[in-house]
Design an enzyme around this catalytic site. Sequence first.
Site, short mmCIF file in Angstrom:
data_model
loop_
_atom_site.label_atom_id
_atom_site.label_comp_id
_atom_site.label_asym_id
_atom_site.label_seq_id
_atom_site.Cartn_x
_atom_site.Cartn_y
_atom_site.Cartn_z
N ASP A 21 -6.24 -7.65 -0.13
CA ASP A 21 -5.73 -6.43 0.50
C ASP A 21 -5.00 -6.76 1.81
OD1 ASP A 21 -5.25 -3.75 0.72
OD2 ASP A 21 -7.23 -3.26 1.52
N ASN A 69 -3.08 1.70 -8.98
CA ASN A 69 -1.80 1.24 -8.40
C ASN A 69 -0.58 1.73 -9.19
OD1 ASN A 69 -3.04 -2.02 -7.28
ND2 ASN A 69 -2.88 -0.10 -6.15
C1 FPP Z 1 -3.04 -4.93 -1.91
O1 FPP Z 1 -2.32 -4.85 -0.71
C2 FPP Z 1 -2.35 -5.83 -2.80
C3 FPP Z 1 -1.79 -5.47 -3.99
C4 FPP Z 1 -1.85 -4.08 -4.51
C5 FPP Z 1 -1.06 -6.44 -4.80
C6 FPP Z 1 -1.59 -7.83 -4.75
C7 FPP Z 1 -0.60 -8.71 -5.41
C8 FPP Z 1 -0.31 -9.97 -5.01
C9 FPP Z 1 -1.01 -10.68 -3.93
C10 FPP Z 1 0.71 -10.72 -5.75
C11 FPP Z 1 0.10 -11.17 -7.02
C12 FPP Z 1 0.95 -12.08 -7.72
C13 FPP Z 1 0.59 -12.68 -8.86
C14 FPP Z 1 1.46 -13.70 -9.41
C15 FPP Z 1 -0.68 -12.34 -9.59
P1 FPP Z 1 -1.71 -3.46 -0.25
O2 FPP Z 1 -0.30 -3.40 -0.67
O3 FPP Z 1 -2.56 -2.34 -0.76
O4 FPP Z 1 -1.82 -3.61 1.29
P2 FPP Z 1 -2.03 -2.45 2.37
O5 FPP Z 1 -3.44 -1.96 2.19
O6 FPP Z 1 -1.83 -3.17 3.66
O7 FPP Z 1 -1.00 -1.39 2.11
#
Ligand code: FPP
Length: 250
Positions: A21, A69
């Site tokens: 996250d 998501n």
């Molecule tokens: C949460 O951060 C993260 C995600 C919803 C996506 C995670 C994906 C990756 C790390 C890339 C994965 C790649 C592969 C190849 C599997 P957020 O966007 O919710 O962060 P925030 O809470 O700060 O908004």
Amino acid sequence: MTYKEQLDMNRIPQHIAIIMDGNGRWAKARGKRRGEGHIVGAQALHDTMMNASKLGVKYVTVYAFSTENWTRPDEEVNGLMALLFEKLDLSIFMDNDIRFCVIGDTDRLPEKVRERMHYCIAQSAGNQRGTLTVALSYSSKWELTQSAKRIAAMVQEGTMSVDDITDKTIDETLCTSFMPDPDLLIRTGGETRLSNYLLWQCAYTELYFCDTYWPEFDEEALCKAIYTYQQRERRFGKTSEQVAEENDNK
Ligand code: FPP
């Protein structure tokens, strides 16, 4: 001394689950688009998988895209799917002897992502050093609902009786049936909740929350999480004395 230097290499967790996250906030703090946070986050995932494998962790299971998501803006969902497609590189798994697996409602993923995903799963199936499982279009409530339906169908067909249903039956009908339960769950980004991730499997998992945004989660941050885990006593419902006696008898 660094956390890496302080690790007890005889007590490395076998399975680490991660809620990656903070990509969006990492990007926002730098005046970048959220998608750029996911790009750097994908690199952090690659590095964490390599670091965990070097330490002897056998299973790493990451939450890359939840059922919820799908409700994010189209631009972000499409960007994440494009990133997944781009980063699913078989050579990384083959060069490092890592088995690649996916859990989740994968029928909802774009066809080209599914094709590349199945190719990587099939080709890397015999790899032994470690297993990277990516949760995609996954949520525990979805998974447990699937499990309930499968068990109900077996009872209806007469291949199982209601009295035969145990917690093992549920274990065996979850997408995670091929892996042990996580020993340690790490959530980056400062929130302290499980967000519908591996709820059944984490019944006795040690939980570790840190403020670091996922794109900045490096080797030392991983070692700190493992070090913290090693300071805890895992009792699985028993008393401290019982655990000590069991350890003496080992
Ligand atoms: C949460 O951060 C993260 C995600 C919803 C996506 C995670 C994906 C990756 C790390 C890339 C994965 C790649 C592969 C190849 C599997 P957020 O966007 O919710 O962060 P925030 O809470 O700060 O908004």
